[in-house]
Write a protein that holds these residues in place. Sequence first.
Motif, PDB file in Angstrom:
ATOM      1  N   LYS A   7       0.833  -1.204   0.000  1.00  0.00           N
ATOM      2  CA  LYS A   7       0.000   0.000   0.000  1.00  0.00           C
ATOM      3  C   LYS A   7       0.866   1.252   0.000  1.00  0.00           C
ATOM      4  CE  LYS A   7      -3.778  -2.180   2.492  1.00  0.00           C
ATOM      5  NZ  LYS A   7      -4.492  -2.248   3.766  1.00  0.00           N
ATOM      6  N   ALA A   8       1.795   1.325   0.934  1.00  0.00           N
ATOM      7  CA  ALA A   8       2.688   2.485   0.998  1.00  0.00           C
ATOM      8  C   ALA A   8       3.534   2.570  -0.266  1.00  0.00           C
ATOM      9  CB  ALA A   8       3.577   2.406   2.237  1.00  0.00           C
ATOM     10  N   ASN A   9       4.001   1.427  -0.746  1.00  0.00           N
ATOM     11  CA  ASN A   9       4.819   1.410  -1.952  1.00  0.00           C
ATOM     12  C   ASN A   9       4.010   1.874  -3.170  1.00  0.00           C
ATOM     13  OD1 ASN A   9       7.199   0.921  -3.444  1.00  0.00           O
ATOM     14  ND2 ASN A   9       6.331  -1.016  -4.140  1.00  0.00           N
ATOM     15  N   GLY A  10       2.767   1.462  -3.249  1.00  0.00           N
ATOM     16  CA  GLY A  10       1.916   1.900  -4.359  1.00  0.00           C
ATOM     17  C   GLY A  10       1.695   3.398  -4.346  1.00  0.00           C
ATOM     18  N   ALA A  63       2.632   8.752   1.417  1.00  0.00           N
ATOM     19  CA  ALA A  63       3.354   7.475   1.342  1.00  0.00           C
ATOM     20  C   ALA A  63       4.239   7.281   2.567  1.00  0.00           C
ATOM     21  CB  ALA A  63       4.185   7.413   0.055  1.00  0.00           C
ATOM     22  N   ILE A  64       4.916   8.339   2.973  1.00  0.00           N
ATOM     23  CA  ILE A  64       5.774   8.254   4.162  1.00  0.00           C
ATOM     24  C   ILE A  64       4.933   7.962   5.402  1.00  0.00           C
ATOM     25  CG2 ILE A  64       7.304   9.593   5.678  1.00  0.00           C
ATOM     26  CD1 ILE A  64       8.228  11.045   3.019  1.00  0.00           C
ATOM     27  N   LEU A  65       3.808   8.657   5.524  1.00  0.00           N
ATOM     28  CA  LEU A  65       2.925   8.422   6.667  1.00  0.00           C
ATOM     29  C   LEU A  65       2.367   7.000   6.664  1.00  0.00           C
ATOM     30  CD1 LEU A  65       1.079  11.845   6.809  1.00  0.00           C
ATOM     31  CD2 LEU A  65       2.631  10.895   8.550  1.00  0.00           C
ATOM     32  N   LEU A  66       2.091   6.472   5.489  1.00  0.00           N
ATOM     33  CA  LEU A  66       1.587   5.095   5.407  1.00  0.00           C
ATOM     34  C   LEU A  66       2.620   4.071   5.869  1.00  0.00           C
ATOM     35  CD1 LEU A  66      -0.592   5.103   2.178  1.00  0.00           C
ATOM     36  CD2 LEU A  66      -1.282   4.250   4.428  1.00  0.00           C
ATOM     37  N   LYS A  67       3.891   4.396   5.762  1.00  0.00           N
ATOM     38  CA  LYS A  67       4.926   3.503   6.302  1.00  0.00           C
ATOM     39  C   LYS A  67       4.894   3.514   7.826  1.00  0.00           C
ATOM     40  CE  LYS A  67       7.990   1.704   3.976  1.00  0.00           C
ATOM     41  NZ  LYS A  67       8.065   0.317   3.503  1.00  0.00           N
ATOM     42  N   LEU A  68       4.503   4.650   8.408  1.00  0.00           N
ATOM     43  CA  LEU A  68       4.441   4.771   9.860  1.00  0.00           C
ATOM     44  C   LEU A  68       3.114   4.287  10.435  1.00  0.00           C
ATOM     45  CD1 LEU A  68       6.015   8.340  10.173  1.00  0.00           C
ATOM     46  CD2 LEU A  68       7.133   6.144  10.636  1.00  0.00           C
ATOM     47  N   TYR A  69       2.051   4.547   9.712  1.00  0.00           N
ATOM     48  CA  TYR A  69       0.695   4.201  10.158  1.00  0.00           C
ATOM     49  C   TYR A  69       0.091   3.258   9.125  1.00  0.00           C
ATOM     50  CZ  TYR A  69       1.577   8.181  13.150  1.00  0.00           C
ATOM     51  OH  TYR A  69       2.140   9.033  14.065  1.00  0.00           O
ATOM     52  N   LYS A  77      -7.448   6.585   1.744  1.00  0.00           N
ATOM     53  CA  LYS A  77      -8.495   7.394   1.111  1.00  0.00           C
ATOM     54  C   LYS A  77      -7.940   8.741   0.683  1.00  0.00           C
ATOM     55  CE  LYS A  77     -12.367   5.274   3.520  1.00  0.00           C
ATOM     56  NZ  LYS A  77     -13.403   5.420   4.541  1.00  0.00           N
ATOM     57  N   SER A  78      -7.129   9.338   1.536  1.00  0.00           N
ATOM     58  CA  SER A  78      -6.516  10.617   1.214  1.00  0.00           C
ATOM     59  C   SER A  78      -5.659  10.508  -0.047  1.00  0.00           C
ATOM     60  CB  SER A  78      -5.673  11.101   2.398  1.00  0.00           C
ATOM     61  OG  SER A  78      -5.021  12.301   2.108  1.00  0.00           O
ATOM     62  N   ALA A  79      -4.845   9.472  -0.115  1.00  0.00           N
ATOM     63  CA  ALA A  79      -3.991   9.271  -1.290  1.00  0.00           C
ATOM     64  C   ALA A  79      -4.826   9.109  -2.554  1.00  0.00           C
ATOM     65  CB  ALA A  79      -3.092   8.052  -1.091  1.00  0.00           C
ATOM     66  N   PHE A  80      -5.866   8.300  -2.469  1.00  0.00           N
ATOM     67  CA  PHE A  80      -6.757   8.090  -3.606  1.00  0.00           C
ATOM     68  C   PHE A  80      -7.378   9.416  -4.053  1.00  0.00           C
ATOM     69  CE2 PHE A  80     -11.059   7.220  -5.215  1.00  0.00           C
ATOM     70  CZ  PHE A  80     -10.744   6.462  -6.335  1.00  0.00           C
ATOM     71  N   LEU A  81      -7.843  10.202  -3.102  1.00  0.00           N
ATOM     72  CA  LEU A  81      -8.470  11.483  -3.435  1.00  0.00           C
ATOM     73  C   LEU A  81      -7.463  12.481  -4.007  1.00  0.00           C
ATOM     74  CD1 LEU A  81     -10.881  11.692  -0.399  1.00  0.00           C
ATOM     75  CD2 LEU A  81     -11.570  11.623  -2.815  1.00  0.00           C
ATOM     76  N   PHE A  82      -6.215  12.439  -3.541  1.00  0.00           N
ATOM     77  CA  PHE A  82      -5.184  13.298  -4.145  1.00  0.00           C
ATOM     78  C   PHE A  82      -4.984  12.938  -5.621  1.00  0.00           C
ATOM     79  CE2 PHE A  82      -3.241  14.225   0.205  1.00  0.00           C
ATOM     80  CZ  PHE A  82      -3.609  15.558   0.192  1.00  0.00           C
TER      81      PHE A  82
END
Length: 131
Positions: A7-10, A63-69, A77-82
């Motif tokens: 997910k974070a990598n994507g 992406a960085i935040l997804l590695k942490l959380y 959802k935020s990434a998708f909306l961006f």
Amino acid sequence: MTPIFAKANGVLQAAALSACLAVVFGAFGAHGLKPHLDVQMMQTYHTAVQYHFYHSLALLANAILLKLYVDSTLLLKSAFLFVIGIVLFSGSLYLMALSGIRWLGIITPLGGLSFIMAWLCLWFAAVKEFR
């Protein structure tokens, strides 16, 4: 590789590709379009590039935040909306500037709404999940 890291990598891949395209489109506008577009359409194109860059950087932060959380659905959802915002907002402005079809401008606010929703998802993640 676990699905969590995928997910974070994507999102990281989307951010990198988006930022790369923003550079390409910016250079194309600055060097290839200037003699062909009037001042107003050049400004429209410039706005598209600016928002494309800003939100590519937001995707990178996401992406960085997804590695942490790693379990954050709000970050996903935020990434998708961006991404949707970049396509709708910047994409409609790019097309409008290049084609001269002004009615494409009715799509632009949908991209802006996607950006607003993406930033709100990021805020909700900060409030609810970042502890």
